[in-house]
Enzyme design. Sequence first.
Site, PDB file in Angstrom:
ATOM      1  N   GLU A 200       0.829  -1.211   0.000  1.00  0.00           N
ATOM      2  CA  GLU A 200       0.000   0.000   0.000  1.00  0.00           C
ATOM      3  C   GLU A 200       0.859   1.255   0.000  1.00  0.00           C
ATOM      4  O   GLU A 200       0.545   2.239  -0.686  1.00  0.00           O
ATOM      5  CB  GLU A 200      -0.927  -0.012   1.223  1.00  0.00           C
ATOM      6  CG  GLU A 200      -2.008  -1.081   1.159  1.00  0.00           C
ATOM      7  CD  GLU A 200      -2.640  -1.374   2.507  1.00  0.00           C
ATOM      8  OE1 GLU A 200      -3.653  -2.095   2.534  1.00  0.00           O
ATOM      9  OE2 GLU A 200      -2.122  -0.898   3.544  1.00  0.00           O
ATOM     10  N   ASP A 266      -5.618  -5.371  10.854  1.00  0.00           N
ATOM     11  CA  ASP A 266      -6.653  -4.955  11.811  1.00  0.00           C
ATOM     12  C   ASP A 266      -6.155  -5.106  13.245  1.00  0.00           C
ATOM     13  O   ASP A 266      -6.421  -4.265  14.109  1.00  0.00           O
ATOM     14  CB  ASP A 266      -7.925  -5.786  11.621  1.00  0.00           C
ATOM     15  CG  ASP A 266      -8.545  -5.614  10.246  1.00  0.00           C
ATOM     16  OD1 ASP A 266      -8.267  -4.586   9.604  1.00  0.00           O
ATOM     17  OD2 ASP A 266      -9.299  -6.505   9.815  1.00  0.00           O
TER      18      ASP A 266
END
Length: 475
Positions: A200, A266
């Site tokens: 990312e 997460d």
Amino acid sequence: MADKIDISLYEKARIVVYGDIMLDRYWYGQASRISPEAPIPVVNVDQIEARPGGAANVALNVVALGASVELMGVVGDDQESRELETLLNKKSINCHFHRLNDHPTVTKLRVLGQNQQLLRLDFEKTLKHYEDKGLLQRYQHSLSHAQAVILSDYAKGALFNVTALIQRAREKGLPVLVDPKSVDFSRYAGATLLTPNLKEFEAVVGHCRTDQELESKARALIHQYRFEAILITRGKQGMMLIQKEGAAINLVAHAREVYDVTGAGDTVIAVMAASLAAGGDFYEAAQLANLAAGLVVRKLGAATVTVPELRRALHQITASHHGILSEKALLLAVADARAHGETIVMTNGCFDILHAGHVHYLEAAKAMGHRLIVAVNDDNSVRRLKGKDRPINSLQARMEVLTALRAIDWVVPFSEDTPARLITEVLPNILVKGGDYQPSQIAGGDEVVKNGGKVLTIPIKEGFSTSRLVEKMLN
């Protein structure tokens, strides 16, 4: 430096999670043959499971750490959203959903054979825009009793108004942590921390050939968009933490076995948020997040990590270092020991040639509490204090001998002439020196007393002196 993290304080944290909410379905079975219709495996499904995913999995991770959470986002007005809400309510997660008639709840179906993922089917439609003043008002209200905000961006559209969400939280003085999927980091301007994975990050800045290039490009983004830090997760390579000031910090991955990386990001952002809410700084929080990531990837599917699991892992790491710790690792271990109600005893010295007098002294020190820290002068420090012919033994050799003593829990080096700064960081319950010192002469003693601790001395065992031993050896 910020107060050391006491992970038992996670349970007092209140965290708002806003983002792309999903439902993860898992079909498990055995894949023992190839289909006659096409060259694909046939899976005989024998178990079906549904779990919260996306921002909902972030909320699960927060709750697993003992913190309270409010989850906000957009779902469809469908069976999937109701199933999801039931799952979340069972975990005591407060849900504030904005339901849309013409928008399905994002659902991901994974088919596994022998616990290996064979296929994933996505049921979704990207959301361009939605209006819900009620949800925004609920978000604003939740900020008044929150300690941190997580924005979980899976690029499904729930965070189209992310700039306003960041601004409102920052106006309240709250840290805002973003797990970004967008290649436009300007959307997150003003956020406290971004936690992209390497793929990312490089999608935004381009391929980075070296750690120096990675750090340089991250620092440029920090200054351009007013971030306070970026934590880049790099799989087997661990993590890199880049802050406004100071050198980048590399954290080595802890995972020995990797079963599934689903949802690991997460877990990372949940632990970061809980740690910051508990009073930790970025580095301390990243250490725990890195440890948690190593635990969660050993589990199948989007899983969570609990405080007891973190505690066990912390103790294992401490043991694996045979008692020799860096200052940062020591502070983390001390914080965890305090959370267990343990009394911390600390002493210091050169310990150039260990003798029976030292052993007697250290055993007496350990008897005063649960944990004994020994701070050891490094070689240059010993040379300044004792002369150019000292130390006889190197720092590493001296520390290894000390760790062999059952009385000592942790050994930490220091480079100054006295350990006053280190003692001020640790703030032990009891600071100990030999009886040849007066309590008022002991470095760091004033700070320990101000913090409610004690400064004590232990009588020296007659007939033992390192300096005399050295003289005998030289003569």
